[in-house]
Design an enzyme around this catalytic site. Structure first.
Site, PDB file in Angstrom:
ATOM      1  N   HIS A  83      -5.891  10.179   0.508  1.00 29.43           N
ATOM      2  CA  HIS A  83      -6.591  11.586   0.288  1.00 29.43           C
ATOM      3  C   HIS A  83      -6.484  11.708  -1.485  1.00 29.43           C
ATOM      4  O   HIS A  83      -7.532  12.390  -1.911  1.00 29.43           O
ATOM      5  CB  HIS A  83      -5.597  12.740   0.449  1.00 29.43           C
ATOM      6  CG  HIS A  83      -6.417  13.784   0.984  1.00 29.43           C
ATOM      7  ND1 HIS A  83      -5.880  15.197   1.484  1.00 29.43           N
ATOM      8  CD2 HIS A  83      -7.725  14.459   0.583  1.00 29.43           C
ATOM      9  CE1 HIS A  83      -6.883  16.200   1.738  1.00 29.43           C
ATOM     10  NE2 HIS A  83      -7.894  15.819   0.949  1.00 29.43           N
ATOM     11  N   HIS A 100       1.360   7.201   7.910  1.00 28.14           N
ATOM     12  CA  HIS A 100       1.302   8.531   7.731  1.00 28.14           C
ATOM     13  C   HIS A 100       1.376   8.789   6.157  1.00 28.14           C
ATOM     14  O   HIS A 100       0.189   9.646   5.654  1.00 28.14           O
ATOM     15  CB  HIS A 100       2.537   9.308   8.321  1.00 28.14           C
ATOM     16  CG  HIS A 100       2.511  10.780   8.210  1.00 28.14           C
ATOM     17  ND1 HIS A 100       1.871  11.823   9.008  1.00 28.14           N
ATOM     18  CD2 HIS A 100       2.824  11.404   7.062  1.00 28.14           C
ATOM     19  CE1 HIS A 100       2.208  12.819   8.487  1.00 28.14           C
ATOM     20  NE2 HIS A 100       2.570  12.834   7.403  1.00 28.14           N
ATOM     21  N   GLU A 101       2.397   8.453   5.553  1.00 32.18           N
ATOM     22  CA  GLU A 101       2.251   8.578   4.341  1.00 32.18           C
ATOM     23  C   GLU A 101       1.170   8.053   3.579  1.00 32.18           C
ATOM     24  O   GLU A 101       0.649   8.680   2.462  1.00 32.18           O
ATOM     25  CB  GLU A 101       3.551   8.368   3.459  1.00 32.18           C
ATOM     26  CG  GLU A 101       4.961   8.808   3.915  1.00 32.18           C
ATOM     27  CD  GLU A 101       4.873  10.656   3.904  1.00 32.18           C
ATOM     28  OE1 GLU A 101       3.988  11.046   3.147  1.00 32.18           O
ATOM     29  OE2 GLU A 101       5.385  11.011   4.949  1.00 32.18           O
ATOM     30  N   HIS A 108      -1.813  10.550   3.168  1.00 29.63           N
ATOM     31  CA  HIS A 108      -1.824  11.316   2.066  1.00 29.63           C
ATOM     32  C   HIS A 108      -2.229  10.597   0.970  1.00 29.63           C
ATOM     33  O   HIS A 108      -3.256  11.172   0.143  1.00 29.63           O
ATOM     34  CB  HIS A 108      -0.318  11.977   1.791  1.00 29.63           C
ATOM     35  CG  HIS A 108       0.113  13.013   2.929  1.00 29.63           C
ATOM     36  ND1 HIS A 108      -0.715  13.895   3.148  1.00 29.63           N
ATOM     37  CD2 HIS A 108       1.202  12.965   3.813  1.00 29.63           C
ATOM     38  CE1 HIS A 108       0.172  14.602   3.764  1.00 29.63           C
ATOM     39  NE2 HIS A 108       1.138  14.114   4.252  1.00 29.63           N
TER      40      HIS A 108
END
Length: 707
Positions: free
Chosen positions: A502, A495-496, A499
């Site tokens: 991105h 999940h992290e 980010h």
């Protein structure tokens, strides 16, 4: 949260002239361009007493830069007003990003003391800039004269700057401007108090255990971790159970001792509600009241209406419609799940439940039920989830297969803590794209949860690539032993890193528009989508290998483990829905209706009752008194975004599944249409461009969760 992102504001105000604090013994490394590769912060040179004078000088420079814009005698243009404003706080941004990384991840007493001085400075300068009438006149003139002729990122930058000034109150009357300044300063002070109190409350809530026999049910590795946690917290007893940031505590799934389970759960729930040493309710209620007043000053009925205007959801009514649709579908599933667990608990041997099921029992009997029905447990699968293998052979491997990225560890980059690692990220053509840091282990100086942030944001204007980091809170094994993860911790790492992708793949002209600076109900989409790679067979088989033998997880265990992912998932959805509705309940109040601190707990109970989520078996993921996303971070009236963006993520995962889950062409499409674009275009249009869907399809969410 899986993700808590700090958005650095425009800057801060100098309380003392720089000459009063100027260092004479040595050059301040924060005030010089780093000589390290890629401009990485040089933690080998930075000392705690460097930060305050660095902030003061950076603020002085931004003030000077703003004044030059205001005093410019030429007609305002994009080139002489907007671009200089965008670049006015470069030094301050650099200093702040390094400093605030530490306030979250390694908050020593020295850092904490500096933060108390820095936060008011930041807020004062933000006020000063936001309400600078001469500056806004120039910005407004550019907006009026050039908005229709500018193109692409230039036009988007102008829109974002102009709208930001308007939303902060640039068009208010003088008396309302003054009140907004006062509110901004007071909220900053309260958030500083919150940031000091909540970690202390969580650390104080540790449950001390005198006898190893009380820890029956835990693995030897878990017991060793409890011993290590006790030693690091002063050794008041031989063992300590540390409270993590969420309501439920992972060890409750294993602890046989029911009284100890109850003690741990209640320590979590009551860590900051005034039943013990700490009480955050006075801070919460004052922040809620001040935010409501902000919304009213800006012409909105409440803070949520004001805050949501610039999101994909647009209004509180749209958010509530979305949530109520999920609640109506979720409720019967949750009731059935609870009944199934309670029925199992009453017949479970060797220790059947003889009284009503309590929230501190749920994880325990659910884990036993999962073991009996699916023959799988965390203890069985954790040996296959070595943190290093998950990172290299899972997270990085997926990014290589899908996006063509390569990772090389750099041992020559100084770190702020020895537990960290750093990697240079290169593209298919060998060109360096980013520097990536990871900091995965918990410690007393780190706040709870997991998050991503950046030491530097990508910007072609600044010739700057992303210097990005991920932070988690997994237990570090004793020296010489492997650090093994639960499945939840595995997906948190994926999940992290979503980010981080991105940021790593960002390709934008301007700092303000790049990387993750998008609406809250879009920013969680890349991270939630990236979780989907954790269970794709090729990826899973590559990282899920036994830490001793290197053998892949056996096929039968893998099948049982993957089935278990969707076992009794109503709880996870319910705790999220409850926290989301609490956030909205507080932020849809008019200022006159915000409760007093002594009524805050009662307000929480009634808010959950009214929405249909008052379920003692499924408490909110974060209760009001320790809801850091909302009171200490940037998610006020925005916690719904985790569920909202999960819908976007599921829709995008469906596109990948149709085209080939690891298809590089699809990955390139995702890069080109979403991940590289930051906030340079309409976010819904980006979603449509990639998926072909005019609107997200929420019907797939419950199916994806196994409900």
């Amino acid at each position: 949260m899986k993700k808590t992102m700090m958005i650095i504001g425009m800057a801060s105000a100098m309380l003392l002239p720089f000459s009063a604090c100027q260092q004479t013994q040595r050059e301040n490394p924060l005030l010089e361009e780093s000589t390290l590769p890629f401009g990485a912060p040089d933690f080998s040179k930075i000392q705690p007493d460097d930060y305050l004078p660095a902030f003061e000088e950076a603020i002085r420079q931004q003030r000077e830069n703003i004044q030059k814009i205001v005093e410019c005698q030429d007609q305002p243009t994009f080139a002489n007003t907007i671009v200089p404003f965008e670049e006015s706080g470069r030094l301050l941004d650099r200093v702040a990003r390094v400093f605030f990384a530490l306030t979250n991840a390694d908050k020593t007493p020295e850092i904490s003391e500096t933060e108390k001085k820095v936060q008011p400075m930041i807020t004062e300068l933000e006020n000063e800039i936001s309400f600078n009438k001469e500056l806004f006149k120039r910005i407004q003139a550019v907006y009026d004269n050039e908005h229709d002729t500018l193109q692409g990122e230039d036009k988007k930058l102008l829109e974002e700057i102009y709208k930001d000034f308007v939303r902060k109150g640039a068009l208010l009357s003088d008396d309302k401007m003054e009140r907004m300044k006062e509110i901004n300063l007071r909220i900053a002070d309260l958030q500083q108090q919150w940031g000091d109190m909540l970690p202390d409350a969580t650390n104080e809530a540790v449950v001390w255990v005198d006898d190893k026999e009380q820890l029956a049910g835990l693995t030897e590795a878990d017991i060793a971790q409890c011993q290590k946690d006790a030693e690091s917290r002063g050794g008041k007893a031989p063992y300590a159970i540390v409270i993590v940031n969420t309501t439920q505590q992972p060890l409750l799934s294993s602890l046989d001792n029911r009284e100890l389970r109850k003690k741990v759960f209640e320590a979590s729930v009551h860590r900051a509600d005034g039943t013990g040493k700490f009480n955050t309710f006075p801070i919460v209620c004052e922040i809620a009241k001040l935010r409501a007043e902000q919304g009213e000053i800006m012409g909105y009925p409440n803070y949520a209406a004001y805050s949501l205007e610039n999101t994909m959801a647009k209004t509180p009514e749209n958010v509530y419609a979305f949530l109520k649709s999920l609640i109506s579908q979720y409720t019967p599933k949750a009731d059935a799940e609870t009944k199934a667990i309670e029925d199992f608990a009453r017949s479970y041997q060797p220790s059947p439940l003889t009284s009503p099921l309590q929230p501190y029992d749920r994880f325990y009997y659910s884990a036993k039920m999962k073991k009996q029905l699916l023959d799988v447990s965390d203890d069985e699968v954790k040996p296959y989830f070595n943190v290093d293998s998950v990172l290299i052979n899972g997270v990085f491997y997926a990014a290589n297969r899908v996006y063509g990225l390569n990772f090389k560890e750099r041992t020559d980059i100084p770190l702020y803590h020895p537990d960290m690692k750093t990697f240079e990220v290169t593209d298919r053509d060998g060109k360096t794209r980013a520097l990536f840091y990871c900091d995965y282990y918990r410690r007393p100086t780190k706040r709870g949860g997991a998050w991503m942030d950046e030491f530097a944001k990508q910007s072609r204007q600044r010739n700057q690539m992303s210097i990005v980091f991920n932070v988690c809170n997994s237990a570090k094994a004793p020296e010489g032993q492997p650090s093994l993860l639960t499945w939840d911790e595995v997906t948190t790492m994926f999940h992290e890193f979503g980010h981080a992708l991105h940021a790593i793949l960002s390709d934008c002209q301007y700092h303000r528009l790049s990387t993750t600076d998008v609406a809250r109900d879009f920013v969680e989409m890349p991270s939630q989508f990236n979780e989907s790679f954790a269970s794709i067979p090729e990826i899973f088989d590559n990282y899920a290998r036994h830490y001793e033998t290197g053998e892949p997880m056996p096929a039968d265990l893998k099948e049982r483990m993957l089935k278990s992912i969707t076992f009794q998932t109503a709880y996870a959805l319910g705790e999220n829905l409850a926290a989301t509705c609490l956030d909205l309940a507080w932020h849809t109040l008019p200022s006159k209706d915000v409760p007093t601190p002594d009524k805050a707990a009662e307000f929480e109970t009634e808010a959950l009752r009214q929405i249909g989520l008052l379920n003692p078996q499924i408490p909110p993921r974060y209760s009001t008194s320790y809801f850091n996303h909302v009171w200490g971070s940037g998610y006020a009236a925005g916690y719904y975004s985790y569920l909202w963006t999960e819908v976007l993520a599921v829709n995008i995962a469906d596109v990948f599944a149709q085209r080939g889950a690891l298809d590089p062409a699809t990955g390139q499409d995702m890069r080109d249409k979403i991940l590289s674009r930051g906030n340079t275009g309409d976010l819904m249009q980006m979603f449509t461009d990639f998926t072909g869907m005019e609107q997200p399809d929420a019907s797939s969410l419950l199916k994806a969760r196994g409900l």
